[in-house]
Design a protein around this motif. Structure first.
Motif, PDB file in Angstrom:
ATOM      1  N   LYS A 168       0.709  -1.086   0.131  1.00 36.77           N
ATOM      2  CA  LYS A 168       0.217   0.188   0.144  1.00 36.77           C
ATOM      3  C   LYS A 168       0.969   1.229   0.525  1.00 36.77           C
ATOM      4  N   TRP A 169       1.708   0.955   0.646  1.00 38.38           N
ATOM      5  CA  TRP A 169       2.931   2.310   0.571  1.00 38.38           C
ATOM      6  C   TRP A 169       3.865   2.593  -0.645  1.00 38.38           C
ATOM      7  N   ASP A 170       3.667   1.433  -1.478  1.00 33.46           N
ATOM      8  CA  ASP A 170       4.583   1.280  -1.688  1.00 33.46           C
ATOM      9  C   ASP A 170       4.680   1.496  -3.908  1.00 33.46           C
ATOM     10  N   ILE A 171       4.255   2.873  -4.124  1.00 29.81           N
ATOM     11  CA  ILE A 171       3.612   3.894  -4.282  1.00 29.81           C
ATOM     12  C   ILE A 171       4.193   5.079  -5.179  1.00 29.81           C
ATOM     13  N   THR A 172       6.062   4.933  -5.691  1.00 28.18           N
ATOM     14  CA  THR A 172       6.528   5.393  -5.687  1.00 28.18           C
ATOM     15  C   THR A 172       6.712   5.665  -7.352  1.00 28.18           C
ATOM     16  N   VAL A 173       6.746   6.727  -7.867  1.00 25.58           N
ATOM     17  CA  VAL A 173       6.455   7.560  -9.423  1.00 25.58           C
ATOM     18  C   VAL A 173       8.015   7.337 -10.040  1.00 25.58           C
ATOM     19  N   PHE A 174       7.818   7.195 -11.394  1.00 24.71           N
ATOM     20  CA  PHE A 174       9.843   7.519 -10.968  1.00 24.71           C
ATOM     21  C   PHE A 174       9.659   8.326 -12.523  1.00 24.71           C
ATOM     22  N   PRO A 175      10.678   8.891 -13.041  1.00 25.89           N
ATOM     23  CA  PRO A 175      10.547   9.758 -13.822  1.00 25.89           C
ATOM     24  C   PRO A 175       9.704   9.077 -15.357  1.00 25.89           C
ATOM     25  N   ASP A 176      10.762   8.013 -15.544  1.00 24.60           N
ATOM     26  CA  ASP A 176       9.906   7.442 -17.064  1.00 24.60           C
ATOM     27  C   ASP A 176       9.056   7.135 -16.860  1.00 24.60           C
ATOM     28  N   GLY A 177       7.788   7.106 -15.797  1.00 25.01           N
ATOM     29  CA  GLY A 177       6.376   6.012 -15.717  1.00 25.01           C
ATOM     30  C   GLY A 177       6.668   5.321 -14.939  1.00 25.01           C
ATOM     31  N   ARG A 178       7.425   4.436 -14.549  1.00 28.59           N
ATOM     32  CA  ARG A 178       7.116   3.056 -13.436  1.00 28.59           C
ATOM     33  C   ARG A 178       6.812   3.611 -12.668  1.00 28.59           C
ATOM     34  N   GLY A 179       5.434   2.575 -12.221  1.00 29.48           N
ATOM     35  CA  GLY A 179       5.192   2.746 -11.141  1.00 29.48           C
ATOM     36  C   GLY A 179       3.056   3.427 -11.244  1.00 29.48           C
ATOM     37  N   LEU A 180       3.512   4.583 -12.447  1.00 29.84           N
ATOM     38  CA  LEU A 180       1.996   5.153 -12.297  1.00 29.84           C
ATOM     39  C   LEU A 180       1.037   3.974 -12.623  1.00 29.84           C
ATOM     40  N   PRO A 181      -0.482   4.083 -12.184  1.00 30.69           N
ATOM     41  CA  PRO A 181      -1.420   3.263 -11.920  1.00 30.69           C
ATOM     42  C   PRO A 181      -1.903   3.701 -13.484  1.00 30.69           C
ATOM     43  N   SER A 182      -3.492   2.288 -13.755  1.00 32.31           N
ATOM     44  CA  SER A 182      -3.801   3.257 -15.127  1.00 32.31           C
ATOM     45  C   SER A 182      -5.292   4.280 -15.116  1.00 32.31           C
ATOM     46  N   GLY A 183      -5.626   4.892 -15.857  1.00 29.73           N
ATOM     47  CA  GLY A 183      -6.320   5.988 -14.854  1.00 29.73           C
ATOM     48  C   GLY A 183      -5.977   7.042 -16.628  1.00 29.73           C
ATOM     49  N   HIS A 184      -6.905   8.183 -16.387  1.00 32.73           N
ATOM     50  CA  HIS A 184      -6.767   9.283 -17.731  1.00 32.73           C
ATOM     51  C   HIS A 184      -7.601  10.340 -16.795  1.00 32.73           C
ATOM     52  N   GLY A 185      -7.196  11.657 -17.604  1.00 36.77           N
ATOM     53  CA  GLY A 185      -7.789  13.209 -17.365  1.00 36.77           C
ATOM     54  C   GLY A 185      -7.372  14.633 -17.909  1.00 36.77           C
ATOM     55  N   THR A 186      -8.120  14.963 -17.941  1.00 31.69           N
ATOM     56  CA  THR A 186      -7.574  15.857 -18.622  1.00 31.69           C
ATOM     57  C   THR A 186      -7.427  17.323 -18.002  1.00 31.69           C
ATOM     58  N   ALA A 187      -7.080  18.182 -18.540  1.00 36.99           N
ATOM     59  CA  ALA A 187      -7.029  19.628 -18.109  1.00 36.99           C
ATOM     60  C   ALA A 187      -8.931  19.953 -17.394  1.00 36.99           C
ATOM     61  N   LYS A 188      -9.841  20.088 -18.407  1.00 34.14           N
ATOM     62  CA  LYS A 188     -10.941  20.374 -18.413  1.00 34.14           C
ATOM     63  C   LYS A 188     -11.504  19.683 -16.946  1.00 34.14           C
ATOM     64  N   GLU A 189     -11.579  18.495 -16.979  1.00 31.70           N
ATOM     65  CA  GLU A 189     -11.691  17.698 -15.570  1.00 31.70           C
ATOM     66  C   GLU A 189     -10.907  17.664 -14.203  1.00 31.70           C
ATOM     67  N   GLY A 190      -9.712  18.609 -14.376  1.00 35.70           N
ATOM     68  CA  GLY A 190      -8.308  19.022 -13.523  1.00 35.70           C
ATOM     69  C   GLY A 190      -8.948  20.293 -13.218  1.00 35.70           C
ATOM     70  N   ARG A 191     -10.051  21.168 -13.953  1.00 34.40           N
ATOM     71  CA  ARG A 191      -9.888  22.110 -13.195  1.00 34.40           C
ATOM     72  C   ARG A 191     -10.902  22.256 -11.899  1.00 34.40           C
ATOM     73  N   ALA A 192     -11.484  21.377 -12.793  1.00 35.10           N
ATOM     74  CA  ALA A 192     -12.905  21.666 -11.222  1.00 35.10           C
ATOM     75  C   ALA A 192     -12.423  20.884  -9.826  1.00 35.10           C
ATOM     76  N   ILE A 193     -11.880  20.166  -9.921  1.00 36.98           N
ATOM     77  CA  ILE A 193     -11.137  18.873  -8.825  1.00 36.98           C
ATOM     78  C   ILE A 193     -10.095  20.329  -8.173  1.00 36.98           C
ATOM     79  N   TYR A 194      -9.452  21.285  -8.640  1.00 41.68           N
ATOM     80  CA  TYR A 194      -8.281  22.094  -8.714  1.00 41.68           C
ATOM     81  C   TYR A 194      -9.390  22.769  -7.355  1.00 41.68           C
ATOM     82  N   VAL A 195     -10.748  23.716  -8.574  1.00 44.29           N
ATOM     83  CA  VAL A 195     -11.239  24.336  -7.290  1.00 44.29           C
ATOM     84  C   VAL A 195     -12.077  24.251  -6.398  1.00 44.29           C
ATOM     85  N   GLN A 196     -12.356  23.065  -6.180  1.00 41.26           N
ATOM     86  CA  GLN A 196     -12.650  22.218  -5.319  1.00 41.26           C
ATOM     87  C   GLN A 196     -12.445  21.908  -3.712  1.00 41.26           C
TER      88      GLN A 196
END
Length: 180
Positions: free
Chosen positions: A44-72
């Motif tokens: 659960k704690w081994d969540i390191t993400v390296f510069p080359d992307g190792r450790g990134l989980p599946s998922g996706h998002g856009t800036a438009k979606e992120g703006r709403a999260i940022y505001v909130q």
């Protein structure tokens, strides 16, 4: 068995008994804090993400979606446009840092886009770190990159696209990589 051999045998046994007793005593004197972690707990704690992307989980998002999260979840501390409020500024534009006192906002300082994702996942929001989903994290990272004019607002960030983002200050740091 001859006497010298018996003497050596008894001396070896005595050393083992003394060493075992000393270890038991030192263990008894050590504070018994916490409990050992299971492999599942460590994972659960081994969540390191390296510069080359190792450790990134599946998922996706856009800036438009992120703006709403940022505001909130972010604007109350970082300002409505990332200009800083009670917390650091996040938006500076893609300009190189100046010597002496560099602006440490994302656009001018951070060397890897994956670091943004990693930091957000570990530490934000301060009241509930680790509470954002992978999709929310990709969207929020995309929003911050777009706000810093590093990617387009329509670019989608995921485990494949995020490590490919070229940050303006990528070459401003000495790379260190602890390969797993």
């Amino acid at each position: 068995m001859s006497t010298p051999k018996l003497t050596k045998l008894f001396m070896c046994l005595a050393c083992v008994v003394i060493a075992t007793d000393a270890e038991a005593q030192s263990r008894a004197q050590a504070p018994q804090l916490g409990t050992p972690m299971s492999k599942a707990d460590v994972a659960k704690w081994d969540i390191t993400v390296f510069p080359d992307g190792r450790g990134l989980p599946s998922g996706h998002g856009t800036a438009k979606e992120g703006r709403a999260i940022y505001v909130q979840k972010c604007a109350s501390c970082h300002g409505d446009q990332g200009q800083g409020a009670t917390a650091e500024d996040l938006v500076s534009g893609p300009m190189p840092p100046t010597a002496g006192h560099p602006n440490k906002a994302i656009g001018s300082y951070w060397p890897y886009a994956t670091t943004i994702f990693d930091y957000l996942r570990r530490a934000m929001p301060p009241s509930a770190p680790g509470s954002l989903s992978s999709d929310e994290l990709y969207a929020l990272t995309a929003y911050l990159l777009a706000a810093n004019k590093i990617i387009s607002e329509s670019d989608e960030m995921d485990a494949l696209s995020l490590p490919k983002v070229e940050m303006p200050n990528r070459n401003g740091f000495v790379p260190i990589d602890a390969k797993k």
